[in-house]
Design an enzyme around this catalytic site. Structure first.
Site, PDB file in Angstrom:
ATOM      1  N   GLU A 193     -62.789  52.064 -79.037  1.00  0.00           N
ATOM      2  CA  GLU A 193     -62.294  53.314 -79.653  1.00  0.00           C
ATOM      3  C   GLU A 193     -63.412  54.089 -80.340  1.00  0.00           C
ATOM      4  O   GLU A 193     -63.446  54.188 -81.568  1.00  0.00           O
ATOM      5  CB  GLU A 193     -61.211  52.994 -80.680  1.00  0.00           C
ATOM      6  CG  GLU A 193     -59.980  52.348 -80.092  1.00  0.00           C
ATOM      7  CD  GLU A 193     -58.925  52.025 -81.151  1.00  0.00           C
ATOM      8  OE1 GLU A 193     -59.288  51.779 -82.311  1.00  0.00           O
ATOM      9  OE2 GLU A 193     -57.729  52.000 -80.803  1.00  0.00           O
ATOM     10  N   GLU A 386     -55.419  48.753 -74.721  1.00  0.00           N
ATOM     11  CA  GLU A 386     -54.544  48.302 -75.808  1.00  0.00           C
ATOM     12  C   GLU A 386     -53.233  49.062 -75.755  1.00  0.00           C
ATOM     13  O   GLU A 386     -53.218  50.276 -75.566  1.00  0.00           O
ATOM     14  CB  GLU A 386     -55.172  48.576 -77.187  1.00  0.00           C
ATOM     15  CG  GLU A 386     -56.355  47.737 -77.517  1.00  0.00           C
ATOM     16  CD  GLU A 386     -56.886  48.017 -78.925  1.00  0.00           C
ATOM     17  OE1 GLU A 386     -56.117  48.483 -79.785  1.00  0.00           O
ATOM     18  OE2 GLU A 386     -58.085  47.775 -79.140  1.00  0.00           O
TER      19      GLU A 386
HETATM   20  C1  BGP Z   1     -56.643  49.651 -82.685  1.00  0.00           C
HETATM   21  C2  BGP Z   1     -57.711  48.606 -82.847  1.00  0.00           C
HETATM   22  C3  BGP Z   1     -57.241  47.205 -82.832  1.00  0.00           C
HETATM   23  C4  BGP Z   1     -55.836  46.961 -83.306  1.00  0.00           C
HETATM   24  C5  BGP Z   1     -54.866  48.073 -83.006  1.00  0.00           C
HETATM   25  C6  BGP Z   1     -53.541  47.991 -83.723  1.00  0.00           C
HETATM   26  O1  BGP Z   1     -57.050  50.824 -83.308  1.00  0.00           O
HETATM   27  O2  BGP Z   1     -58.675  48.733 -81.817  1.00  0.00           O
HETATM   28  O3  BGP Z   1     -58.212  46.412 -83.427  1.00  0.00           O
HETATM   29  O4  BGP Z   1     -55.686  46.262 -84.419  1.00  0.00           O
HETATM   30  O5  BGP Z   1     -55.418  49.329 -83.259  1.00  0.00           O
HETATM   31  O6  BGP Z   1     -53.655  48.413 -85.045  1.00  0.00           O
HETATM   32  P1  BGP Z   1     -53.131  47.578 -86.275  1.00  0.00           P
HETATM   33  O7  BGP Z   1     -53.754  46.250 -86.136  1.00  0.00           O
HETATM   34  O8  BGP Z   1     -53.599  48.329 -87.464  1.00  0.00           O
HETATM   35  O9  BGP Z   1     -51.659  47.546 -86.152  1.00  0.00           O
END
Ligand code: BGP
Length: 488
Positions: A193, A386
């Site tokens: 990201e 993701e």
């Molecule tokens: C993205 C990241 C991840 C992950 C995901 C979910 O931005 O790349 O590392 O954690 O978000 O977010 P969160 O864990 O805050 O729910």
């Protein structure tokens, strides 16, 4: 050939990040990383957790974390102990039928201080055995070279990504990875990201809030260094590896005009450019887009570049695009529009969408829209790096976890993926976020669970750490086995 609407070799997978899963803090010669410094008081309630999430790293918090060697207030130092448990976890991934597994490599395991002369052999050994274990189980590897966590020494000594020197340290690290794991890794991703730095400057570009005069200036200077590092990594990959797949990734903020007021429509275009396309345009099209000049003027941003940078960016573009997709939002010029949480940002609410327990607006059709938009614009294969639902789960006394809400979420998104593939989008694969429960990145809690595998740990790291299969495990297993045939 397509099979059930998905290509025959579609890569069904799962994703994690080392800083959220590994633990093994200071083991195996690991140095301290920037993510090891993020603080959570396990006794906080949800409101306090959310309030903290809005705050960025300060000098005071940084110093406090550096002085505290314990793991108690630092959940990312604990993770889910993947560092020790990975052989058993990989057995579960195998049983699940994963075709591909995405994880990040921890820079401070390979170069504990970032500027060390020699790499840490123990770190190399760890990743060799992790990757070999995956290969033994016939699981492909999607490796993120940097998922937020840089060796903290690089911030203390050099100012992190603000300093151009970091590009060379990063490349030295990359070279070690290519030398040692070039034959094992199937897909490479230099930066998780890459647009995150704009929204979460500590995570993305390691800036401390009270040490910056013009935050925007610093963010975009750091970003420029990341773009050059990305391009040089692509260059190195083509020199050192045979037919490398090396991609770009953004956190995708899909946005619709809040109304058909032309001002809202124009705002949508600007939001798309400033939050999404800028980053991909540089890494895919190989140059800074003209529309950013106006943005840079507006915020008084002047990026220092070396004369050779334009050539480096132009010559070394990526060959696939990946993104995270969790929610969508609306764009509007109405400052008073109702807000809700979203990944990395506060988002404008869409009255047509339902939100998750954490306020993230669920929008499966938005995934089809996103896939069409990105493919249409760039004409490169796409990878959903993701996607998933973070929510509370209950471990029953008999060891079961019933999570129909997760199955619904995944199913509705998979159906839209299939639609997009039928629209003509070239989609390589899907790595479900947090395939195994891990410490969440924003709130830093364990109770925001994404996995199809449950991990028995609470926000304070208490629990057996034992792994359990959720109902969604068996459901995803069937999806993979039948290549999506069971989706209605
Ligand atoms: C993205 C990241 C991840 C992950 C995901 C979910 O931005 O790349 O590392 O954690 O978000 O977010 P969160 O864990 O805050 O729910």
């Amino acid at each position: 050939m397509k099979c059930n609407g998905f290509p025959e070799n579609f890569l069904w997978g799962g994703a994690i990040a080392c800083s959220q899963a590994d633990g093994g803090f200071r083991e195996g010669g690991k140095g301290i990383s920037t993510q090891d410094l993020r603080y959570l008081d396990p006794s906080w309630d949800r409101a306090q957790v959310l309030e903290k999430r809005e705050k960025w790293m300060t000098t005071e918090e940084f110093n406090q974390a550096m002085a505290d060697p314990s793991t108690y207030y630092y959940p990312l130092r604990r993770g889910i102990d993947f560092y020790h448990q990975y052989p058993k976890d990989i057995q579960l991934f195998k049983e699940l039928g994963l075709k591909i597994f995405r994880t990040s490599i921890c820079w401070s395991r390979i170069f504990p201080n970032g500027d060390d002369t020699m790499p840490n052999e123990e770190g190399i050994k760890y990743y060799s055995s992790l990757f070999q274990e995956l290969k033994k189980q016939n699981i492909k590897i999607f490796a993120t070279i940097l998922h937020y966590d840089i060796p903290v020494n690089l911030v203390i000594k050099y100012g992190g990504w603000k300093n151009r020197k970091i590009i060379d340290f990063y490349l030295k690290y990359v070279k070690v990875l290519f030398e040692n794991f070039g034959e094992l890794v199937d897909y490479w991703l230099p930066f998780n990201e890459i647009n995150a730095g704009k929204f979460c400057p500590w995570d993305g570009v390691c800036l401390i809030e009270d040490q910056e005069e013009n935050f925007n200036q610093s963010i975009f200077q750091c970003m420029h260094h990341q773009f050059v590092a990305n391009a040089k990594t692509v260059e190195l990959a083509h020199k050192m590896l045979s037919n490398p797949m090396i991609g770009a990734m953004i956190a995708r903020f899909t946005s619709y005009p809040a109304t058909c007021n032309p001002d809202d429509v124009m705002q949508t275009i600007l939001d798309e450019q400033y939050s999404n396309y800028f980053y991909l345009d540089v890494m895919v099209r190989g140059k800074y887009p003209e529309y950013m000049n106006r943005f840079f003027d507006q915020f008084n941003i002047k990026i220092e570049m070396e004369p050779e940078d334009a050539k480096i960016l132009e010559k070394n573009t990526v060959n696939f695009i990946s993104f995270s997709y969790y929610f969508s939002q609306v764009s509007t010029v109405n400052q008073g529009w109702e807000k809700t949480s979203g990944n990395l940002i506060m988002a404008n609410k869409n009255p047509y969408l339902e939100s998750s327990e954490w306020g993230w607006q669920k929008d499966p059709v938005g995934l089809r829209i996103t896939l069409n938009q990105l493919y249409d614009r760039y004409q490169l294969p796409l990878f959903i790096a993701e996607n998933g639902l973070g929510t509370t789960d209950t471990l029953e006394n008999d060891g079961t976890i019933h999570d129909p809400y997760r199955i619904d979420y995944l199913k509705s998104h998979f159906i839209q993926m299939r639609e997009a593939i039928q629209d003509g989008v070239k989609l390589l694969g899907y790595t479900m976020w947090g395939i195994i429960d891990l410490v969440s990145c924003g709130p830093l809690t364990m109770d925001k669970r994404y996995g199809v595998i449950y991990v028995d740990l609470d926000n304070g790291g208490n629990g057996s750490g034992k792994r359990y299969r959720k109902d969604s495990f068996y459901w995803y297993q069937k999806v993979i086995e039948t290549n999506g045939a069971d989706l209605i």
